[in-house]
Design an enzyme around this catalytic site. Structure first.
Site, short mmCIF file in Angstrom:
data_model
loop_
_atom_site.label_atom_id
_atom_site.label_comp_id
_atom_site.label_asym_id
_atom_site.label_seq_id
_atom_site.Cartn_x
_atom_site.Cartn_y
_atom_site.Cartn_z
N GLY A 5 0.84 -1.20 0.00
CA GLY A 5 0.00 0.00 0.00
C GLY A 5 0.87 1.24 0.00
O GLY A 5 1.83 1.33 0.76
N ALA A 16 15.59 10.35 -1.17
CA ALA A 16 16.72 10.29 -0.24
C ALA A 16 17.67 9.15 -0.61
O ALA A 16 18.90 9.30 -0.57
CB ALA A 16 16.20 10.13 1.18
N ARG A 66 0.90 -5.09 -4.84
CA ARG A 66 1.02 -6.25 -3.95
C ARG A 66 1.14 -7.44 -4.90
O ARG A 66 0.18 -7.82 -5.54
CB ARG A 66 -0.23 -6.39 -3.08
CG ARG A 66 -0.54 -5.16 -2.21
CD ARG A 66 -1.66 -5.47 -1.23
NE ARG A 66 -2.32 -4.28 -0.71
CZ ARG A 66 -1.89 -3.58 0.34
NH1 ARG A 66 -0.79 -3.92 0.95
NH2 ARG A 66 -2.56 -2.53 0.77
N ASP A 97 4.85 -4.78 6.16
CA ASP A 97 5.25 -6.13 6.58
C ASP A 97 5.21 -7.16 5.45
O ASP A 97 6.10 -8.00 5.34
CB ASP A 97 4.47 -6.60 7.81
CG ASP A 97 2.97 -6.50 7.64
OD1 ASP A 97 2.51 -6.03 6.57
OD2 ASP A 97 2.25 -6.91 8.56
N THR A 120 4.42 2.71 5.53
CA THR A 120 3.02 2.28 5.63
C THR A 120 2.29 3.23 6.57
O THR A 120 2.86 3.64 7.58
CB THR A 120 2.88 0.83 6.15
OG1 THR A 120 1.52 0.62 6.55
CG2 THR A 120 3.76 0.52 7.34
N ASP A 122 0.03 2.41 8.48
CA ASP A 122 -0.48 1.66 9.64
C ASP A 122 0.39 1.75 10.90
O ASP A 122 -0.07 1.46 11.99
CB ASP A 122 -0.64 0.17 9.28
CG ASP A 122 -1.62 -0.05 8.13
OD1 ASP A 122 -2.45 0.84 7.89
OD2 ASP A 122 -1.54 -1.11 7.48
N ASP A 124 2.55 -0.26 11.94
CA ASP A 124 2.47 -1.56 12.64
C ASP A 124 3.77 -2.36 12.56
O ASP A 124 3.73 -3.59 12.58
CB ASP A 124 1.31 -2.39 12.07
CG ASP A 124 1.43 -2.61 10.57
OD1 ASP A 124 2.28 -1.96 9.93
OD2 ASP A 124 0.68 -3.44 10.03
N ARG A 157 -25.48 15.22 16.95
CA ARG A 157 -25.50 13.81 16.52
C ARG A 157 -24.34 13.01 17.10
O ARG A 157 -23.34 13.57 17.55
CB ARG A 157 -25.40 13.74 14.99
CG ARG A 157 -26.73 14.01 14.33
CD ARG A 157 -26.59 14.07 12.83
NE ARG A 157 -27.91 14.09 12.21
CZ ARG A 157 -28.15 14.47 10.98
NH1 ARG A 157 -27.17 14.89 10.21
NH2 ARG A 157 -29.37 14.44 10.50
N GLY A 165 -5.95 0.97 9.13
CA GLY A 165 -4.92 0.43 10.02
C GLY A 165 -4.80 -1.07 9.90
O GLY A 165 -4.04 -1.69 10.62
N ARG A 166 -5.60 -1.66 9.03
CA ARG A 166 -5.67 -3.12 8.84
C ARG A 166 -6.02 -3.80 10.16
O ARG A 166 -7.16 -3.73 10.58
CB ARG A 166 -4.37 -3.68 8.25
CG ARG A 166 -4.57 -5.07 7.63
CD ARG A 166 -3.30 -5.60 7.02
NE ARG A 166 -2.87 -4.84 5.88
CZ ARG A 166 -3.28 -5.05 4.63
NH1 ARG A 166 -4.13 -6.00 4.38
NH2 ARG A 166 -2.84 -4.33 3.64
N GLY A 180 -10.44 14.69 19.51
CA GLY A 180 -11.31 14.83 20.69
C GLY A 180 -12.47 13.85 20.71
O GLY A 180 -13.58 14.19 21.14
N ALA A 181 -12.24 12.63 20.28
CA ALA A 181 -13.32 11.63 20.26
C ALA A 181 -13.71 11.21 21.68
O ALA A 181 -12.87 11.21 22.59
CB ALA A 181 -12.88 10.41 19.46
N GLU A 217 -10.60 -0.05 11.56
CA GLU A 217 -11.06 -1.22 10.79
C GLU A 217 -10.47 -2.47 11.45
O GLU A 217 -9.42 -2.41 12.07
CB GLU A 217 -10.61 -1.12 9.31
CG GLU A 217 -9.12 -1.10 9.11
CD GLU A 217 -8.72 -1.15 7.64
OE1 GLU A 217 -9.55 -1.43 6.77
OE2 GLU A 217 -7.53 -0.90 7.37
O1 F6P Z 1 -1.60 -1.16 4.80
C1 F6P Z 1 -2.15 0.05 4.41
C2 F6P Z 1 -3.65 -0.08 4.21
O2 F6P Z 1 -4.16 1.17 3.80
C3 F6P Z 1 -4.42 -0.62 5.42
O3 F6P Z 1 -4.64 0.36 6.39
C4 F6P Z 1 -5.67 -1.13 4.76
O4 F6P Z 1 -6.27 -2.14 5.52
C5 F6P Z 1 -5.14 -1.69 3.45
O5 F6P Z 1 -3.91 -1.04 3.19
C6 F6P Z 1 -6.06 -1.48 2.27
O6 F6P Z 1 -5.48 -2.13 1.19
P1 F6P Z 1 -5.92 -1.90 -0.33
O7 F6P Z 1 -5.45 -0.54 -0.75
O8 F6P Z 1 -5.24 -2.99 -1.08
O9 F6P Z 1 -7.42 -1.97 -0.36
#
Ligand code: F6P
Length: 317
Positions: A5, A16, A66, A97, A120, A122, A124, A157, A165-166, A180-181, A217
């Site tokens: 992604g 760089a 990918r 990853d 990324t 995410d 992560d 509302r 964030g996968r 501020g959630a 998500e």
């Molecule tokens: O890893 C980055 C990310 O945007 C995740 O947050 C998300 O779950 C995933 O990629 C979405 O992937 P795609 O762009 O293949 O739908």
């Protein structure tokens, strides 16, 4: 190459790497479309001006993918043949990853020096406090939440805002605090719906006019629509709406934080290779460059900071 992604700041990282190579008198090639480009031979030399004016651009000019084919041995053999054909000596992979898993396997199979740069949204990956693109994505999400807040408070509302964030909650935590959630729900935690109900009831009793709940998500309770339905079934006095931010979080010009991070990591990747490092990911820990074995960066689970949850709870009354 950039792989997986895309993330804001990938261009800054490519720039760089290219500039650092040229600075150290190393010839450098760009591989287009990630591993697919290595398999098909979509490779060309990059020069100092090939990367002019890309520092501030979102996306990746090298394109990304990918690659399913690279998961197969046959695909990796084709990739290796192109690698040799272009007389390459080392590979720099900017990605997450999945891309690093491929890099690690490729490096071991063909004894190729490989270095990973974490790119990324995410955040992560272990071995770095921040990944390239995370800060920009959090800013984008927080800005979107600000806008939702305007309409939420005008109509009193309750909004459920789903962020990316996968299966990691880093974007959710940062954008929830930054926006501020009233609550945030992340995949890493088992968050009973009753707890959310209680928090919303408390807010209503305290005359809280608008409520925003950030959902990452991949949550155990379901997606933002599922959670909204569960709340609606228990608290019928809320006027509820759902917004899924989706891929807009992946776009846009990188923040200064991401540009600086990408620039530092790109230079450190080239310097690491010059020092003979391989099968490592270059990251930043406590604002210092750090090299971590790629397989650790992928396998070790990066944990959310409990301190951030404590702060969020105090502030959401
Ligand atoms: O890893 C980055 C990310 O945007 C995740 O947050 C998300 O779950 C995933 O990629 C979405 O992937 P795609 O762009 O293949 O739908």
């Amino acid at each position: 190459m950039t792989s997986g992604g895309d993330a804001p700041g990938m261009n800054a990282a490519v720039r760089a790497v290219v500039r650092a190579c040229i600075y150290y008198d190393i010839q450098v090639f760009g591989i287009y479309k990630g591993y697919d480009g290595l398999i098909s031979g979509n490779i060309e030399e990059l020069r100092v001006r090939s990367v002019a004016n890309i520092l501030s651009r979102g996306g990746t000019f090298l394109l990304s993918a990918r690659s399913d084919e690279f998961r197969t041995k046959e695909g990796r053999i084709k990739a290796y043949e192109n690698f040799k054909k272009h007389e390459l000596d080392a590979l720099v992979v900017i990605g997450g990853d999945g891309s690093f898993t491929g890099a690690d396997i490729f490096s071991r199979e063909f004894d190729i020096p490989v270095i990973g740069i974490p790119g990324t949204i995410d955040n992560d990956l272990a071995g770095t406090d921040f990944t390239i693109g995370f800060d920009t994505a959090c800013n984008t999400a927080a800005e979107a939440i600000d806008k939702i807040r305007d309409t939420a408070s005008s109509h009193e509302r309750l909004f459920f805002v789903e962020v990316m964030g996968r299966d990691a909650g880093f974007i959710a935590v940062n954008s929830a605090i930054g926006g501020g959630a009233v609550a945030m729900i992340v995949p890493e935690h088992n968050y009973p719906i009753e707890k959310l109900i209680k928090r919303l009831q408390k807010g209503a009793a305290n005359q809280k006019a608008s409520n925003i709940v950030v959902i990452a998500e991949g949550c155990q309770l379901g997606n933002a629509y599922d959670i909204a339905d569960q709340v609606k079934a228990k608290l019928d006095y809320f006027d509820i709406r759902v917004t899924v931010l989706g891929h807009l979080q992946r776009g846009g010009s990188p923040t200064t934080m991401d540009r600086v991070l990408a620039s530092r990591l790109g230079v450190a990747a080239v310097e690491g290779l010059r020092d003979g490092k391989s099968k490592v990911m270059v990251g930043i820990i406590n604002n210092k460059i750090a090299y971590t074995p790629i397989n650790e960066a992928i396998k070790i689970e990066k944990r959310l900071d409990p301190e951030e949850f404590r702060v969020a709870k105090i502030l959401s009354i």
